[in-house]
Design a protein around this motif. Sequence first.
Motif, PDB file in Angstrom:
ATOM      1  N   ARG A 154       3.071  -1.414  -8.528  1.00  0.00           N
ATOM      2  CA  ARG A 154       3.889  -0.518  -7.513  1.00  0.00           C
ATOM      3  C   ARG A 154       4.688   0.460  -8.214  1.00  0.00           C
ATOM      4  N   ARG A 191      -0.251   5.722   7.176  1.00  0.00           N
ATOM      5  CA  ARG A 191      -0.428   4.416   6.754  1.00  0.00           C
ATOM      6  C   ARG A 191      -1.569   4.101   5.841  1.00  0.00           C
ATOM      7  N   GLU A 227      -5.876   1.990   0.480  1.00  0.00           N
ATOM      8  CA  GLU A 227      -4.205   1.416   0.518  1.00  0.00           C
ATOM      9  C   GLU A 227      -4.035   1.610   2.077  1.00  0.00           C
ATOM     10  N   TYR A 228      -3.455   0.549   2.486  1.00  0.00           N
ATOM     11  CA  TYR A 228      -2.650   0.501   3.826  1.00  0.00           C
ATOM     12  C   TYR A 228      -1.494  -0.224   3.657  1.00  0.00           C
ATOM     13  N   ASP A 229      -0.601   0.755   4.200  1.00  0.00           N
ATOM     14  CA  ASP A 229       0.855   0.449   4.639  1.00  0.00           C
ATOM     15  C   ASP A 229       1.250  -0.421   5.794  1.00  0.00           C
ATOM     16  N   ALA A 264       2.184  -3.790   1.607  1.00  0.00           N
ATOM     17  CA  ALA A 264       1.095  -2.918   1.479  1.00  0.00           C
ATOM     18  C   ALA A 264       0.123  -3.301   0.646  1.00  0.00           C
ATOM     19  N   THR A 275      -3.784  -3.002  -0.975  1.00  0.00           N
ATOM     20  CA  THR A 275      -4.579  -2.263  -2.001  1.00  0.00           C
ATOM     21  C   THR A 275      -5.708  -2.930  -2.356  1.00  0.00           C
TER      22      THR A 275
END
Length: 812
Positions: free
Chosen positions: A53, A262, A312-314, A319, A321
């Motif tokens: 991170r 996102r 990557e999707y928030d 999150a 990955t």
Amino acid sequence: MIQNRHRVTKLTRLVLVSTALATTVGMALPALAQPADDSAGVIEEIVVTARLREESAQDIGQSIRAIAQDEIERAGIVDFGDIARRTAGLDFTYRGPNANEVSIRGVAKIVNQGTLDILGSQPVVSQFVDSVPIQAASSRQRDVNTFDMSRIEVLRGPQPTYFGEGSVGGTVRYFSNAPTLEAGIRGAANVRMGSVQDGGEALTVQGVIDATLVPDVLGVRVVGFTRDDEGFIDNALTRTVDYNDYQSQGGRVSVAWQPSERFRARAVAHFTEDDHAGDWLADSDRSDLRFSQRPIDEDWDDDYELYSLTLEYDFGRFALTSVTGYYERELLWSRYDFVQGQNSGPVLFGQILDVTTETYGRDESFNQELRLVSDFDGPVNVLLGAYYKDQEGFGYSIARSPQIVPLTTLGNLLLGIPSPGDDLFFGSDVESGPSKREQLSLFGEITWSIAENVRLIGGVRWMDEDLTSPTQNPATTNDPILATCILTRSFMPRPPTFAAGTDDPCGAAIYITNLQLLSAVGLQDLTEVETSVDGEWLPKLSVEWDVTEGTLAYASMSKGVRNGGLNSTFVVATAPEVPNDEVDFEQDEMTAYEVGLKNTLLDGRLVLNAAVFYNDWDDIQVMLITSAGGLLDNAGDASSSGFEVESVWAITDYVSFTGAFNYTASEFSGDQLYETPLAEAVREALGRPPAVIDDGNKLPNVPEYSLSLALDVLYPEWWQGLDFVGRVDFMWIDERYQSALNSENSLLSDYSLVNLRAGVQGESWSAIFSIENLTNELSDQSRLQTGPAGNIVFSSYVNRPRTYGLNLTVRF
């Protein structure tokens, strides 16, 4: 007359290419950051992903050396050696381009130098490019082109939770720049010219274009480079001047897509093709940088491709990955084989031979990682992940010696074959494989803030791996007559030289059985050998304490492992004391302890970090001497302890100081005699001394002390609106033993290097003059040692002499 195989026309073409590139897109790396009015002299924060991170390196409770793009450019970091000499605790053995063996904090490979590229021991330091592993199961770890890299991270100590097996000593990570997604087209290029004292010339041309196709949504970044370094060592036998040349060309393409706030995706492709003329070997006296023991000019091709896709999707509080990677390295080299000629020649044929070996290897790996990282407001945060690796290896090795033609002719006659012999010493050009490694890992970590300024962190990785390899069946080759003859000759004080008609009692037996062995090489009589690591748990525990706003104290414990592998079945087959089913060797383990302090002082103008460490290493993978050669086995323990101090100090707004110091005390625990009882009995009967690693011997290739210092100057508007840029580097590496035996002839002397850089820069261009190795100090980086127990020093691997350079830059 000595012939120089470098042509002027080649250099001329590269100059013309560089001129055209400079005219088209400009020339240079990005300029050094100018100090702004509100942040003059403040040391810039470096954001890293050491814990998967984004965090400031100063906020992480572990020892990290983060090298940002700005420092890469200011220091002129090109090869891995430039990184290692500037990083406390990071050590390496260098034998030429793409021939690095890496260790951190005393954790290094412990096998004979001559077998580093033969035995399949896994590395003790893992390496990644854009989150894809690239380390090799040999001592030829690649150099990585550092142009347009955003940063390099060196993580000291085992990294089990995040990077798994192989990260026993630590991890080195390279990150290329992503497209910026800002509207417009940007670019940079660099032309670096150099001249080596008493050697050839060097020219590197490299450039980058960053284009945004859809602002804030889609962009592409393209990098290209070509490098041509003429050598500086002369081959006395072939009469070739500067034979150790090096050419490299390649590039990378990066595409970034961010359709929403996102979701974002990035795909990167790396391509590199290298061609160079062997290792940097010179005569041991190094007086005139020539080599008098190589009757051929070697050729090495080393190419690689790497593909990485990151999604990557928030989700807000989480999150997700995904990192998908593919890496392929293809290596083909033709070399004069000192080890086989000096060691195996007397054993199999009773005399020292001139052996030329052609070796081909291709490694392919597919990697998939998924991880979920939380961002909760509360006291607890988690990281969960899964990792899968599917790795395959292919290759062949074939050795020839013209001196064995009459000997194999005699063998044919004794077998009733009316034909001349062959110069085939061993091997086959039929590609074998694949050998396979398949691994599944699950990992997780919990961070619990038990107070506002105190955090407890616990992580673990579960790993399961299977290794299979098609290999020659030992049962088809085991021959007691051959084993007896090999055993006898291996320990003769002086191996005999003989020809047809000799009274050597083993002569005919060796001719016949060796031919029979060679006839079985290839795809005949194959079996699949397996070994595995079943459900290994790798824990890590740490505590972090924010003592003040700018001071972080931490302590940690972690466990790392290096997975086992498979040995050569030829040695297993011909050593009667080794059971045929004992082909594999097991993992070794490291338990590491670290206590550290990170300080940001003087209103951000001084960073001062220190760490103390202790490593306890068990069941080390070492070379076991048998009656028929070396095998990897698990035996013995060792430990290393010490401390590191690193500092960056902005002395004034335009002058800064960087320093790093390391102390490492490494030693073996207890006397360790790595030989089978049968090999020991024969050695004692012949009156030879034992090859003992004594209690307290230092680990190989680990200097006790190392020091690096640098002074940077950036003086704005020094002359005609131009900034003055200057830097002086001093690096000192203490003496170290190359061999675990700590023999006198394996002691490498300490050495120091001084580099100078000075020049001017404007808003869109710069010109920097450099002198590397200012004092022209030549030292042994490693040695080629052959003979019984590696006790004959044949030659030395040297560093580059004094080199003058000019670096021209423009940006647009």
